[in-house]
Design a protein around this motif. Structure first.
Motif, PDB file in Angstrom:
ATOM      1  N   PRO A 152       0.797  -1.236   0.000  1.00 10.23           N
ATOM      2  CA  PRO A 152       0.000   0.000   0.000  1.00 10.23           C
ATOM      3  C   PRO A 152       0.831   1.287   0.000  1.00 10.23           C
ATOM      4  CG  PRO A 152      -0.844  -1.555   1.620  1.00 10.23           C
ATOM      5  CD  PRO A 152       0.440  -2.111   1.111  1.00 10.23           C
ATOM      6  N   SER A 153       1.999   1.256   0.576  1.00  8.75           N
ATOM      7  CA  SER A 153       2.808   2.478   0.615  1.00  8.75           C
ATOM      8  C   SER A 153       3.245   2.887  -0.792  1.00  8.75           C
ATOM      9  CB  SER A 153       4.025   2.297   1.523  1.00  8.75           C
ATOM     10  OG  SER A 153       4.833   1.232   1.058  1.00  8.75           O
ATOM     11  N   ILE A 154       3.527   1.906  -1.651  1.00 13.09           N
ATOM     12  CA  ILE A 154       3.870   2.236  -3.040  1.00 13.09           C
ATOM     13  C   ILE A 154       2.670   2.888  -3.724  1.00 13.09           C
ATOM     14  CG2 ILE A 154       4.371   1.236  -5.310  1.00 13.09           C
ATOM     15  CD1 ILE A 154       6.177  -0.753  -3.969  1.00 13.09           C
ATOM     16  N   ARG A 155       1.494   2.359  -3.474  1.00  7.90           N
ATOM     17  CA  ARG A 155       0.277   2.912  -4.066  1.00  7.90           C
ATOM     18  C   ARG A 155       0.055   4.355  -3.610  1.00  7.90           C
ATOM     19  NH1 ARG A 155      -3.666   1.496  -7.817  1.00  7.90           N
ATOM     20  NH2 ARG A 155      -5.145   3.177  -7.659  1.00  7.90           N
ATOM     21  N   LEU A 156       0.229   4.599  -2.316  1.00  5.56           N
ATOM     22  CA  LEU A 156       0.023   5.939  -1.771  1.00  5.56           C
ATOM     23  C   LEU A 156       1.012   6.939  -2.371  1.00  5.56           C
ATOM     24  CD1 LEU A 156      -1.483   7.711   0.287  1.00  5.56           C
ATOM     25  CD2 LEU A 156       0.299   7.103   1.933  1.00  5.56           C
ATOM     26  N   VAL A 157       2.274   6.573  -2.394  1.00  4.98           N
ATOM     27  CA  VAL A 157       3.298   7.463  -2.955  1.00  4.98           C
ATOM     28  C   VAL A 157       3.038   7.691  -4.442  1.00  4.98           C
ATOM     29  CG1 VAL A 157       5.767   7.635  -3.516  1.00  4.98           C
ATOM     30  CG2 VAL A 157       5.054   6.891  -1.248  1.00  4.98           C
ATOM     31  N   PHE A 158       2.677   6.637  -5.156  1.00  4.34           N
ATOM     32  CA  PHE A 158       2.400   6.727  -6.590  1.00  4.34           C
ATOM     33  C   PHE A 158       1.225   7.674  -6.850  1.00  4.34           C
ATOM     34  CE2 PHE A 158       0.510   4.708 -10.482  1.00  4.34           C
ATOM     35  CZ  PHE A 158       1.553   5.007 -11.345  1.00  4.34           C
ATOM     36  N   ASP A 159       0.135   7.512  -6.098  1.00 10.41           N
ATOM     37  CA  ASP A 159      -1.050   8.354  -6.287  1.00 10.41           C
ATOM     38  C   ASP A 159      -0.780   9.812  -5.935  1.00 10.41           C
ATOM     39  OD1 ASP A 159      -2.454   6.193  -7.178  1.00 10.41           O
ATOM     40  OD2 ASP A 159      -3.580   5.883  -5.315  1.00 10.41           O
ATOM     41  N   ILE A 160      -0.126  10.053  -4.820  1.00 16.12           N
ATOM     42  CA  ILE A 160       0.162  11.436  -4.425  1.00 16.12           C
ATOM     43  C   ILE A 160       1.112  12.098  -5.415  1.00 16.12           C
ATOM     44  CG2 ILE A 160       1.299  12.846  -2.649  1.00 16.12           C
ATOM     45  CD1 ILE A 160       0.000  11.013  -0.563  1.00 16.12           C
ATOM     46  N   THR A 161       2.065  11.342  -5.915  1.00 17.84           N
ATOM     47  CA  THR A 161       2.990  11.890  -6.908  1.00 17.84           C
ATOM     48  C   THR A 161       2.242  12.297  -8.172  1.00 17.84           C
ATOM     49  OG1 THR A 161       4.785  10.516  -6.056  1.00 17.84           O
ATOM     50  CG2 THR A 161       5.063  11.405  -8.264  1.00 17.84           C
ATOM     51  N   ILE A 162       1.347  11.441  -8.635  1.00 17.62           N
ATOM     52  CA  ILE A 162       0.563  11.761  -9.837  1.00 17.62           C
ATOM     53  C   ILE A 162      -0.273  13.025  -9.597  1.00 17.62           C
ATOM     54  CG2 ILE A 162      -1.384  11.009 -11.271  1.00 17.62           C
ATOM     55  CD1 ILE A 162      -0.285   8.175 -11.043  1.00 17.62           C
ATOM     56  N   LEU A 163      -0.910  13.117  -8.435  1.00 17.03           N
ATOM     57  CA  LEU A 163      -1.757  14.273  -8.140  1.00 17.03           C
ATOM     58  C   LEU A 163      -0.953  15.563  -8.077  1.00 17.03           C
ATOM     59  CD1 LEU A 163      -4.077  12.658  -5.457  1.00 17.03           C
ATOM     60  CD2 LEU A 163      -4.655  13.209  -7.822  1.00 17.03           C
ATOM     61  N   CYS A 164       0.205  15.520  -7.451  1.00 17.79           N
ATOM     62  CA  CYS A 164       1.033  16.720  -7.350  1.00 17.79           C
ATOM     63  C   CYS A 164       1.606  17.129  -8.705  1.00 17.79           C
ATOM     64  CB  CYS A 164       2.148  16.513  -6.329  1.00 17.79           C
ATOM     65  SG  CYS A 164       1.538  16.413  -4.637  1.00 17.79           S
ATOM     66  N   GLY A 203      -6.241  31.168 -18.518  1.00 20.64           N
ATOM     67  CA  GLY A 203      -4.964  30.931 -17.841  1.00 20.64           C
ATOM     68  C   GLY A 203      -5.061  31.163 -16.343  1.00 20.64           C
ATOM     69  N   ILE A 204      -5.735  32.234 -15.947  1.00 19.54           N
ATOM     70  CA  ILE A 204      -5.910  32.528 -14.519  1.00 19.54           C
ATOM     71  C   ILE A 204      -6.748  31.431 -13.857  1.00 19.54           C
ATOM     72  CG2 ILE A 204      -6.987  34.138 -12.888  1.00 19.54           C
ATOM     73  CD1 ILE A 204      -6.074  36.402 -14.817  1.00 19.54           C
ATOM     74  N   LEU A 205      -7.813  30.988 -14.528  1.00 20.99           N
ATOM     75  CA  LEU A 205      -8.644  29.911 -13.969  1.00 20.99           C
ATOM     76  C   LEU A 205      -7.858  28.603 -13.825  1.00 20.99           C
ATOM     77  CD1 LEU A 205     -12.042  30.527 -15.788  1.00 20.99           C
ATOM     78  CD2 LEU A 205     -11.501  30.934 -13.376  1.00 20.99           C
ATOM     79  N   VAL A 206      -7.005  28.309 -14.781  1.00 20.12           N
ATOM     80  CA  VAL A 206      -6.198  27.096 -14.707  1.00 20.12           C
ATOM     81  C   VAL A 206      -5.186  27.196 -13.567  1.00 20.12           C
ATOM     82  CG1 VAL A 206      -4.466  25.725 -15.941  1.00 20.12           C
ATOM     83  CG2 VAL A 206      -6.541  26.436 -17.108  1.00 20.12           C
ATOM     84  N   ILE A 207      -4.590  28.365 -13.369  1.00 20.65           N
ATOM     85  CA  ILE A 207      -3.665  28.564 -12.240  1.00 20.65           C
ATOM     86  C   ILE A 207      -4.397  28.367 -10.921  1.00 20.65           C
ATOM     87  CG2 ILE A 207      -2.263  30.257 -10.996  1.00 20.65           C
ATOM     88  CD1 ILE A 207      -1.555  31.470 -13.753  1.00 20.65           C
ATOM     89  N   ILE A 208      -5.579  28.952 -10.802  1.00 20.75           N
ATOM     90  CA  ILE A 208      -6.375  28.796  -9.580  1.00 20.75           C
ATOM     91  C   ILE A 208      -6.735  27.322  -9.360  1.00 20.75           C
ATOM     92  CG2 ILE A 208      -8.611  29.335  -8.510  1.00 20.75           C
ATOM     93  CD1 ILE A 208      -8.368  32.125  -9.864  1.00 20.75           C
ATOM     94  N   GLY A 209      -7.126  26.638 -10.425  1.00 19.22           N
ATOM     95  CA  GLY A 209      -7.439  25.216 -10.327  1.00 19.22           C
ATOM     96  C   GLY A 209      -6.233  24.393  -9.900  1.00 19.22           C
ATOM     97  N   GLY A 210      -5.048  24.725 -10.400  1.00 18.80           N
ATOM     98  CA  GLY A 210      -3.830  24.017 -10.008  1.00 18.80           C
ATOM     99  C   GLY A 210      -3.474  24.244  -8.548  1.00 18.80           C
ATOM    100  N   ILE A 211      -3.594  25.476  -8.102  1.00 16.60           N
ATOM    101  CA  ILE A 211      -3.308  25.775  -6.687  1.00 16.60           C
ATOM    102  C   ILE A 211      -4.337  25.095  -5.792  1.00 16.60           C
ATOM    103  CG2 ILE A 211      -3.222  27.631  -4.969  1.00 16.60           C
ATOM    104  CD1 ILE A 211      -2.046  29.419  -7.230  1.00 16.60           C
ATOM    105  N   TYR A 212      -5.601  25.164  -6.174  1.00 15.55           N
ATOM    106  CA  TYR A 212      -6.655  24.478  -5.420  1.00 15.55           C
ATOM    107  C   TYR A 212      -6.395  22.976  -5.379  1.00 15.55           C
ATOM    108  CZ  TYR A 212     -11.340  23.072  -3.940  1.00 15.55           C
ATOM    109  OH  TYR A 212     -12.386  22.519  -3.259  1.00 15.55           O
ATOM    110  N   GLY A 213      -5.966  22.424  -6.497  1.00 17.75           N
ATOM    111  CA  GLY A 213      -5.698  20.997  -6.584  1.00 17.75           C
ATOM    112  C   GLY A 213      -4.551  20.542  -5.697  1.00 17.75           C
ATOM    113  N   LEU A 214      -3.566  21.406  -5.480  1.00 19.15           N
ATOM    114  CA  LEU A 214      -2.466  21.047  -4.584  1.00 19.15           C
ATOM    115  C   LEU A 214      -2.948  20.830  -3.154  1.00 19.15           C
ATOM    116  CD1 LEU A 214       0.504  23.328  -5.730  1.00 19.15           C
ATOM    117  CD2 LEU A 214       0.384  20.833  -5.824  1.00 19.15           C
ATOM    118  N   PHE A 215      -3.971  21.567  -2.759  1.00 21.24           N
ATOM    119  CA  PHE A 215      -4.462  21.485  -1.375  1.00 21.24           C
ATOM    120  C   PHE A 215      -5.690  20.590  -1.224  1.00 21.24           C
ATOM    121  CE2 PHE A 215      -2.169  25.528  -1.672  1.00 21.24           C
ATOM    122  CZ  PHE A 215      -1.223  25.309  -0.678  1.00 21.24           C
TER     123      PHE A 215
END
Length: 180
Positions: A87-99, A134-146
């Motif tokens: 499971p730890s590989i899965r967690l690291v893999f998923d979080i890496t993809i999301l980031c 572009g501004i909406l995509v930046i906001i979406g990316g920042i929102y997605g990080l959190f």
């Protein structure tokens, strides 16, 4: 080859509906989806190369890219199998993809904003749309990080849309006249 294109296109469209209606599950299964798509693409590219046997640079590069896709697909299958048991590989893999996805959105948004200013200098009025997007995509990316759940569902939905486009493209290719 047309029969394979039609079958893979139809399966891709059917799979796309699943991905669009279940984006969270799609993200969780993205390793398998990538594995299957890369494997199918690699096999079809190599078969297509050997059927045509043209020695042009484009055909050779397509076969090389198909072979690389097949190799990466096999590597993705190995990581996906390991993730099932560790499971730890899965967690690291998923979080890496999301980031990575969120970071990509931020970089793409910045690129879009920069491009909008270049378009503005050329005298076109379309720069405002590019700037807003572009501004909406930046906001979406920042929102997605959190908010990684938002990012996972966005990725799942986008996989569905891209799979649908790919499937329709394959189905349409069946009805095109072959080039001489």
């Amino acid at each position: 080859m047309k029969v394979l294109n039609f079958i893979f296109g139809l399966l891709s469209v059917i799979g796309a509906f699943y991905c669009i209606f279940y984006p969270g599950l799609t993200f969780l299964n993205s390793g398998w989806i990538v594995t299957i798509l890369l494997g199918m693409w690699g096999i079809c590219s190599v078969i297509d190369y050997f059927l045509k046997r043209k020695k042009s640079k484009s055909e050779q590069s397509e076969a090389v890219m198909g072979t690389l896709g097949l190799i990466v697909g096999i590597a993705a299958a190995v990581v996906s199998v390991l993730a099932m048991f560790i499971p730890s590989i899965r967690l690291v893999f998923d979080i890496t993809i999301l980031c990575i996805f969120s970071g990509w959105l931020i970089i793409d948004g910045i690129s879009s904003v920069a491009m909008s200013f270049k378009v503005k200098n050329s005298g076109s009025s379309a720069w405002i749309i590019s700037l807003i997007c572009g501004i909406l995509v930046i906001i979406g990316g920042i929102y997605g990080l959190f908010h990684l759940v938002f990012t996972a569902q966005t990725i799942g939905f986008m996989i569905g849309v891209l799979l649908a486009v790919y499937g329709v493209k394959l189905i349409i290719s069946v009805f095109e006249k072959p080039s001489v």
